[in-house]
Design a protein around this motif. Structure first.
Motif, PDB file in Angstrom:
ATOM      1  N   GLU A  97     -38.592  -2.816  -2.886  1.00 12.32           N
ATOM      2  CA  GLU A  97     -37.362  -3.100  -2.124  1.00 12.32           C
ATOM      3  C   GLU A  97     -36.723  -4.403  -2.609  1.00 12.32           C
ATOM      4  OE1 GLU A  97     -35.903  -3.984   2.458  1.00 12.32           O
ATOM      5  OE2 GLU A  97     -37.829  -3.002   2.148  1.00 12.32           O
ATOM      6  N   ARG A  98     -37.558  -5.431  -2.799  1.00 11.68           N
ATOM      7  CA  ARG A  98     -37.043  -6.718  -3.283  1.00 11.68           C
ATOM      8  C   ARG A  98     -36.336  -6.548  -4.616  1.00 11.68           C
ATOM      9  NH1 ARG A  98     -41.519 -10.549  -5.218  1.00 11.68           N
ATOM     10  NH2 ARG A  98     -41.510  -8.890  -6.755  1.00 11.68           N
ATOM     11  N   GLU A  99     -36.938  -5.816  -5.535  1.00 14.05           N
ATOM     12  CA  GLU A  99     -36.336  -5.635  -6.852  1.00 14.05           C
ATOM     13  C   GLU A  99     -35.026  -4.859  -6.763  1.00 14.05           C
ATOM     14  OE1 GLU A  99     -37.286  -7.444  -9.397  1.00 14.05           O
ATOM     15  OE2 GLU A  99     -38.707  -8.186  -7.896  1.00 14.05           O
ATOM     16  N   TRP A 100     -34.977  -3.850  -5.890  1.00 16.62           N
ATOM     17  CA  TRP A 100     -33.754  -3.067  -5.730  1.00 16.62           C
ATOM     18  C   TRP A 100     -32.632  -3.957  -5.188  1.00 16.62           C
ATOM     19  CZ3 TRP A 100     -30.099  -1.522  -2.276  1.00 16.62           C
ATOM     20  CH2 TRP A 100     -29.267  -0.481  -2.684  1.00 16.62           C
ATOM     21  N   PHE A 101     -32.948  -4.771  -4.182  1.00 16.23           N
ATOM     22  CA  PHE A 101     -31.923  -5.645  -3.612  1.00 16.23           C
ATOM     23  C   PHE A 101     -31.525  -6.751  -4.587  1.00 16.23           C
ATOM     24  CE2 PHE A 101     -32.876  -3.549   0.389  1.00 16.23           C
ATOM     25  CZ  PHE A 101     -31.595  -3.418   0.920  1.00 16.23           C
ATOM     26  N   ARG A 102     -32.463  -7.263  -5.362  1.00 21.46           N
ATOM     27  CA  ARG A 102     -32.107  -8.245  -6.408  1.00 21.46           C
ATOM     28  C   ARG A 102     -31.120  -7.631  -7.391  1.00 21.46           C
ATOM     29  NH1 ARG A 102     -37.759 -10.883  -8.457  1.00 21.46           N
ATOM     30  NH2 ARG A 102     -37.901 -12.525  -6.891  1.00 21.46           N
ATOM     31  N   ALA A 103     -31.384  -6.396  -7.796  1.00 25.82           N
ATOM     32  CA  ALA A 103     -30.487  -5.715  -8.736  1.00 25.82           C
ATOM     33  C   ALA A 103     -29.122  -5.489  -8.110  1.00 25.82           C
ATOM     34  CB  ALA A 103     -31.102  -4.383  -9.181  1.00 25.82           C
ATOM     35  N   LEU A 104     -29.081  -5.157  -6.832  1.00 24.45           N
ATOM     36  CA  LEU A 104     -27.797  -4.964  -6.150  1.00 24.45           C
ATOM     37  C   LEU A 104     -26.996  -6.256  -6.124  1.00 24.45           C
ATOM     38  CD1 LEU A 104     -25.830  -3.204  -4.541  1.00 24.45           C
ATOM     39  CD2 LEU A 104     -27.169  -3.745  -2.483  1.00 24.45           C
ATOM     40  N   VAL A 105     -27.658  -7.365  -5.832  1.00 25.73           N
ATOM     41  CA  VAL A 105     -26.988  -8.674  -5.867  1.00 25.73           C
ATOM     42  C   VAL A 105     -26.434  -8.928  -7.263  1.00 25.73           C
ATOM     43  CG1 VAL A 105     -27.342 -11.177  -5.738  1.00 25.73           C
ATOM     44  CG2 VAL A 105     -28.283  -9.691  -3.948  1.00 25.73           C
ATOM     45  N   GLY A 106     -27.233  -8.658  -8.287  1.00 30.69           N
ATOM     46  CA  GLY A 106     -26.782  -8.853  -9.668  1.00 30.69           C
ATOM     47  C   GLY A 106     -25.559  -8.011  -9.995  1.00 30.69           C
ATOM     48  N   ARG A 107     -25.546  -6.765  -9.540  1.00 29.42           N
ATOM     49  CA  ARG A 107     -24.399  -5.879  -9.784  1.00 29.42           C
ATOM     50  C   ARG A 107     -23.151  -6.386  -9.076  1.00 29.42           C
ATOM     51  NH1 ARG A 107     -26.179  -0.236  -7.899  1.00 29.42           N
ATOM     52  NH2 ARG A 107     -24.152   0.387  -8.731  1.00 29.42           N
ATOM     53  N   LEU A 108     -23.319  -6.938  -7.886  1.00 31.48           N
ATOM     54  CA  LEU A 108     -22.176  -7.492  -7.160  1.00 31.48           C
ATOM     55  C   LEU A 108     -21.659  -8.762  -7.832  1.00 31.48           C
ATOM     56  CD1 LEU A 108     -23.319  -7.003  -3.460  1.00 31.48           C
ATOM     57  CD2 LEU A 108     -21.413  -5.863  -4.609  1.00 31.48           C
ATOM     58  N   GLU A 109     -22.577  -9.639  -8.205  1.00 28.44           N
ATOM     59  CA  GLU A 109     -22.174 -10.912  -8.812  1.00 28.44           C
ATOM     60  C   GLU A 109     -21.543 -10.725 -10.187  1.00 28.44           C
ATOM     61  OE1 GLU A 109     -25.098 -14.128  -6.718  1.00 28.44           O
ATOM     62  OE2 GLU A 109     -25.881 -13.074  -8.472  1.00 28.44           O
ATOM     63  N   SER A 110     -22.011  -9.741 -10.942  1.00 26.04           N
ATOM     64  CA  SER A 110     -21.472  -9.525 -12.291  1.00 26.04           C
ATOM     65  C   SER A 110     -20.153  -8.754 -12.270  1.00 26.04           C
ATOM     66  CB  SER A 110     -22.483  -8.744 -13.132  1.00 26.04           C
ATOM     67  OG  SER A 110     -22.547  -7.390 -12.690  1.00 26.04           O
ATOM     68  N   GLY A 111     -19.848  -8.138 -11.148  1.00 23.55           N
ATOM     69  CA  GLY A 111     -18.636  -7.316 -11.079  1.00 23.55           C
ATOM     70  C   GLY A 111     -18.873  -5.886 -11.497  1.00 23.55           C
ATOM     71  N   GLU A 112     -20.113  -5.556 -11.893  1.00 20.63           N
ATOM     72  CA  GLU A 112     -20.436  -4.187 -12.281  1.00 20.63           C
ATOM     73  C   GLU A 112     -20.136  -3.219 -11.131  1.00 20.63           C
ATOM     74  OE1 GLU A 112     -24.398  -1.456 -12.845  1.00 20.63           O
ATOM     75  OE2 GLU A 112     -24.539  -3.546 -13.474  1.00 20.63           O
ATOM     76  N   LEU A 113     -20.456  -3.677  -9.927  1.00 25.92           N
ATOM     77  CA  LEU A 113     -20.178  -2.882  -8.727  1.00 25.92           C
ATOM     78  C   LEU A 113     -18.878  -3.413  -8.150  1.00 25.92           C
ATOM     79  CD1 LEU A 113     -21.396  -0.623  -7.012  1.00 25.92           C
ATOM     80  CD2 LEU A 113     -22.547  -2.353  -5.664  1.00 25.92           C
ATOM     81  N   GLU A 114     -17.837  -2.659  -8.348  1.00 25.72           N
ATOM     82  CA  GLU A 114     -16.496  -3.112  -7.946  1.00 25.72           C
ATOM     83  C   GLU A 114     -16.375  -3.147  -6.430  1.00 25.72           C
ATOM     84  OE1 GLU A 114     -11.928  -1.594  -8.506  1.00 25.72           O
ATOM     85  OE2 GLU A 114     -13.387  -1.171 -10.085  1.00 25.72           O
ATOM     86  N   TRP A 115     -15.813  -4.226  -5.930  1.00 23.86           N
ATOM     87  CA  TRP A 115     -15.635  -4.395  -4.505  1.00 23.86           C
ATOM     88  C   TRP A 115     -14.305  -3.793  -4.080  1.00 23.86           C
ATOM     89  CZ3 TRP A 115     -19.620  -5.457  -1.770  1.00 23.86           C
ATOM     90  CH2 TRP A 115     -19.476  -5.761  -0.410  1.00 23.86           C
ATOM     91  N   LEU A 116     -14.308  -3.146  -2.944  1.00 27.60           N
ATOM     92  CA  LEU A 116     -13.060  -2.579  -2.425  1.00 27.60           C
ATOM     93  C   LEU A 116     -12.205  -3.709  -1.882  1.00 27.60           C
ATOM     94  CD1 LEU A 116     -14.507   0.455  -0.450  1.00 27.60           C
ATOM     95  CD2 LEU A 116     -13.485   0.466  -2.720  1.00 27.60           C
ATOM     96  N   SER A 117     -10.948  -3.734  -2.242  1.00 28.32           N
ATOM     97  CA  SER A 117     -10.065  -4.758  -1.703  1.00 28.32           C
ATOM     98  C   SER A 117      -9.501  -4.251  -0.382  1.00 28.32           C
ATOM     99  CB  SER A 117      -8.949  -5.064  -2.689  1.00 28.32           C
ATOM    100  OG  SER A 117      -8.218  -3.900  -2.966  1.00 28.32           O
ATOM    101  N   ARG A 118      -9.361  -5.178   0.536  1.00 25.83           N
ATOM    102  CA  ARG A 118      -8.791  -4.812   1.852  1.00 25.83           C
ATOM    103  C   ARG A 118      -7.517  -5.554   2.071  1.00 25.83           C
ATOM    104  NH1 ARG A 118     -13.099  -6.244   5.868  1.00 25.83           N
ATOM    105  NH2 ARG A 118     -14.377  -7.095   4.265  1.00 25.83           N
TER     106      ARG A 118
END
Length: 193
Positions: free
Chosen positions: A172-193
């Motif tokens: 779980e820790r590794e999965w959440f670390r990877a999710l943080v990395g994807r958010l910080e790098s912009g790989e996972l695009e954030w929806l604009s509101r």
């Protein structure tokens, strides 16, 4: 029940209410529309729908987290009350999602629900909550590792459940670390509101 479970109140764990609040961040809806969205998107963590959705709407309205803003009627269907978030409701949904994400708890369904509504947070709020979760997981893993090392007089066969739990927490820790990395790098695009 872990220490983290005690941080989440019964209201914090109310997944139908969380769903209503989160879906109203997109715009006003009537309860039947919310129920339909839950079914169509397979939000299986909302149990007891449609009744649980209607009860959640009543609780949230009494708490002044949502308010009726009108009604609509299509064809020969009954008139339906349309609800919108109040400012207090908008703040509450963000608080609940951030809390559920930041505090690891034994309720996998609650984690899935919080991840489902991650987009109600800003990217920075999401990263902050997810980092807090990673830190809490690391502390729990360290404690379990220490406990296992200290249990020298206990036969190893009696500790396999702790090893299993620690392994699950590490994944779980590794999965959440990877999710943080994807958010910080912009790989996972954030929806604009």
């Amino acid at each position: 029940m872990t220490d983290d479970d005690r941080q989440l109140s019964r209201a914090d764990r109310d997944l139908p209410a969380l769903t209503v609040l989160a879906l109203l961040t997109v715009g006003p809806r009537h309860p039947y529309d919310i129920h339909r969205f839950v079914v169509e998107t397979h939000k299986d963590f909302v149990t007891g729908a449609p009744r649980s959705i209607y009860h959640a709407v009543q609780r949230l309205e009494r708490a002044h987290l949502i308010e009726p803003i009108g009604s609509e009627q299509a064809g020969g269907r009954p008139e339906r009350t349309v609800f919108a978030l109040t400012e207090a409701g908008r703040a509450e949904v963000r608080r609940r999602v951030a809390l559920m994400l930041s505090a690891p708890h034994g309720d996998r369904i609650g984690t899935v629900a919080a991840l489902s509504f991650l987009g109600v947070l800003s990217r920075d709020e999401a990263v902050l909550a997810l980092r807090a979760r990673v830190a809490a997981l690391e502390a729990t893993i360290a404690r379990q590792t220490s406990d296992l090392r200290a249990a020298t007089d206990v036969p190893a066969i009696l500790l396999v459940e702790t090893e299993y739990e620690r392994s699950q927490l590490e994944a779980e820790r590794e999965w959440f670390r990877a999710l943080v990395g994807r958010l910080e790098s912009g790989e996972l695009e954030w929806l604009s509101r």
